[in-house]
Motif scaffolding. Structure first.
Motif, PDB file in Angstrom:
ATOM      1  N   THR A   1       0.854  -1.182   0.000  1.00  0.00           N
ATOM      2  CA  THR A   1       0.000   0.000   0.000  1.00  0.00           C
ATOM      3  C   THR A   1       0.892   1.234   0.000  1.00  0.00           C
ATOM      4  O   THR A   1       1.770   1.381   0.851  1.00  0.00           O
ATOM      5  CB  THR A   1      -0.914   0.030   1.230  1.00  0.00           C
ATOM      6  N   PHE A   2       0.642   2.124  -0.961  1.00  0.00           N
ATOM      7  CA  PHE A   2       1.412   3.352  -1.099  1.00  0.00           C
ATOM      8  C   PHE A   2       0.572   4.520  -0.590  1.00  0.00           C
ATOM      9  O   PHE A   2      -0.515   4.767  -1.088  1.00  0.00           O
ATOM     10  CB  PHE A   2       1.787   3.575  -2.570  1.00  0.00           C
ATOM     11  N   ARG A   3       1.082   5.225   0.409  1.00  0.00           N
ATOM     12  CA  ARG A   3       0.396   6.403   0.950  1.00  0.00           C
ATOM     13  C   ARG A   3       1.439   7.420   1.385  1.00  0.00           C
ATOM     14  O   ARG A   3       2.630   7.121   1.464  1.00  0.00           O
ATOM     15  CB  ARG A   3      -0.523   6.028   2.114  1.00  0.00           C
TER      16      ARG A   3
ATOM     17  N   GLY B   1       2.962  -4.008   5.027  1.00  0.00           N
ATOM     18  CA  GLY B   1       3.272  -3.823   3.616  1.00  0.00           C
ATOM     19  C   GLY B   1       3.055  -2.393   3.161  1.00  0.00           C
ATOM     20  O   GLY B   1       2.610  -2.143   2.044  1.00  0.00           O
ATOM     21  N   GLU B   2       3.404  -1.441   4.007  1.00  0.00           N
ATOM     22  CA  GLU B   2       3.153  -0.027   3.737  1.00  0.00           C
ATOM     23  C   GLU B   2       4.409   0.657   3.220  1.00  0.00           C
ATOM     24  O   GLU B   2       5.499   0.484   3.759  1.00  0.00           O
ATOM     25  CB  GLU B   2       2.696   0.671   5.012  1.00  0.00           C
TER      26      GLU B   2
ATOM     27  N   PRO C   1      20.119  11.504   3.473  1.00  0.00           N
ATOM     28  CA  PRO C   1      18.751  10.995   3.381  1.00  0.00           C
ATOM     29  C   PRO C   1      18.761   9.471   3.385  1.00  0.00           C
ATOM     30  O   PRO C   1      19.685   8.851   2.835  1.00  0.00           O
ATOM     31  CB  PRO C   1      18.265  11.549   2.035  1.00  0.00           C
ATOM     32  N   ALA C   2      17.749   8.871   4.002  1.00  0.00           N
ATOM     33  CA  ALA C   2      17.760   7.422   4.171  1.00  0.00           C
ATOM     34  C   ALA C   2      16.367   6.825   4.105  1.00  0.00           C
ATOM     35  O   ALA C   2      15.388   7.445   4.527  1.00  0.00           O
ATOM     36  CB  ALA C   2      18.403   7.053   5.515  1.00  0.00           C
ATOM     37  N   PHE C   3      16.276   5.625   3.539  1.00  0.00           N
ATOM     38  CA  PHE C   3      15.103   4.771   3.674  1.00  0.00           C
ATOM     39  C   PHE C   3      15.125   4.177   5.085  1.00  0.00           C
ATOM     40  O   PHE C   3      16.194   3.848   5.606  1.00  0.00           O
ATOM     41  CB  PHE C   3      15.148   3.606   2.692  1.00  0.00           C
ATOM     42  N   LEU C   4      13.960   3.986   5.684  1.00  0.00           N
ATOM     43  CA  LEU C   4      13.840   3.264   6.939  1.00  0.00           C
ATOM     44  C   LEU C   4      12.891   2.100   6.718  1.00  0.00           C
ATOM     45  O   LEU C   4      11.820   2.275   6.125  1.00  0.00           O
ATOM     46  CB  LEU C   4      13.315   4.168   8.054  1.00  0.00           C
ATOM     47  N   CYS C   5      13.280   0.905   7.215  1.00  0.00           N
ATOM     48  CA  CYS C   5      12.499  -0.287   6.876  1.00  0.00           C
ATOM     49  C   CYS C   5      12.558  -1.318   7.983  1.00  0.00           C
ATOM     50  O   CYS C   5      13.611  -1.534   8.605  1.00  0.00           O
ATOM     51  CB  CYS C   5      13.065  -0.879   5.574  1.00  0.00           C
TER      52      CYS C   5
ATOM     53  N   ARG D   1       6.904  -2.115   7.245  1.00  0.00           N
ATOM     54  CA  ARG D   1       6.758  -0.848   6.533  1.00  0.00           C
ATOM     55  C   ARG D   1       8.088  -0.315   6.042  1.00  0.00           C
ATOM     56  O   ARG D   1       9.157  -0.709   6.506  1.00  0.00           O
ATOM     57  CB  ARG D   1       6.092   0.188   7.409  1.00  0.00           C
ATOM     58  N   LEU D   2       7.976   0.601   5.087  1.00  0.00           N
ATOM     59  CA  LEU D   2       9.122   1.300   4.515  1.00  0.00           C
ATOM     60  C   LEU D   2       8.774   2.781   4.422  1.00  0.00           C
ATOM     61  O   LEU D   2       7.693   3.137   3.968  1.00  0.00           O
ATOM     62  CB  LEU D   2       9.421   0.749   3.115  1.00  0.00           C
TER      63      LEU D   2
END
Length: 222
Positions: A135-137, A146-147, A164-168, A172-173
């Motif tokens: 799910t993309f929001r 699964g967000e 800058p960084a992705f967090l996972c 969620r991501l």
């Protein structure tokens, strides 16, 4: 592409060094918080003049990622424009550039807090989008599975340098801000810490996407 491969809810994903997310199986490129037109909005609201090049820098990065991934489907996770007026006030050349990038592609604009309504552009305009298990929001929600979201502009420090960084984690991501003039929130901030269970990782952007354990200031679960 110097990307980092990982899984979320069974989906095989690539975190790109640019801050974009690519899902090869779906041919889908996802970016968040472009904040196009920020210099125009700052000048309009605050009377401060910033070099008006952030839109071009952001579009150049996006064009390079589209070319590298050959993505046919693009999802922009909200705050694509610094406000709705900034979207309408894009330089004619920048607007044409964006139109060329959109041509022939399945393009989805997710609503953000800076651009909470339909834009006078093509594509599909949604509050959120569901694609397979994801799910993309714009903003993370408590208890999601699964967000994929943005909004917080997370940053993480390594060897004294903030990126800058992705967090996972397994649920969620959160994507980093993709825009050239965007600030950021430290990944040790309590708001971000509370959203992630252990084990969680930060994937730093830069010359290559670099995964590290998510630094912990507190030990809380969402």
């Amino acid at each position: 592409m110097n990307a980092h491969a990982f899984r979320l809810a069974g989906a095989e994903l690539l975190a790109l060094p640019s801050g974009g997310l690519f899902w090869p199986q779906e041919g889908l490129l996802c970016v968040s918080d472009l904040h196009l037109g920020k210099s125009e909005r700052v000048a309009r609201r605050r009377g401060l003049m910033l070099p008006p090049y952030e839109t071009r820098a952001t579009l150049a990065r996006l064009e390079a990622d589209i070319a590298a991934t050959r993505a046919g489907r693009i999802v922009c996770l909200g705050d694509s424009f610094d406000d709705l007026a900034a979207g309408a006030a894009l330089d004619e050349g920048d607007a044409q550039w964006l139109t060329r990038l959109m041509a022939g592609r399945d393009w989805t604009w997710i609503e953000g807090n800076h651009d909470p309504g339909p834009l006078s552009l093509g594509g599909t305009h949604l509050a959120e989008a569901r694609v397979g298990p994801l799910t993309f929001r714009h903003t993370a929600s408590t208890g999601a599975q699964g967000e994929v979201s943005g909004h917080y502009h997370p940053k993480c420090s390594l060897a004294g340098q903030s990126r800058p960084a992705f967090l996972c984690d397994a649920r969620r991501l959160i994507l980093p801000a993709y825009g050239a003039y965007t600030g950021g929130l430290r990944c040790t901030d309590a708001v971000l810490q509370a959203l992630f269970d252990d084990p969680a990782i930060a994937i730093l952007t830069g010359p290559r996407a670099l995964p590290v354990p998510l630094p912990r200031a507190t030990r809380r679960s969402a």
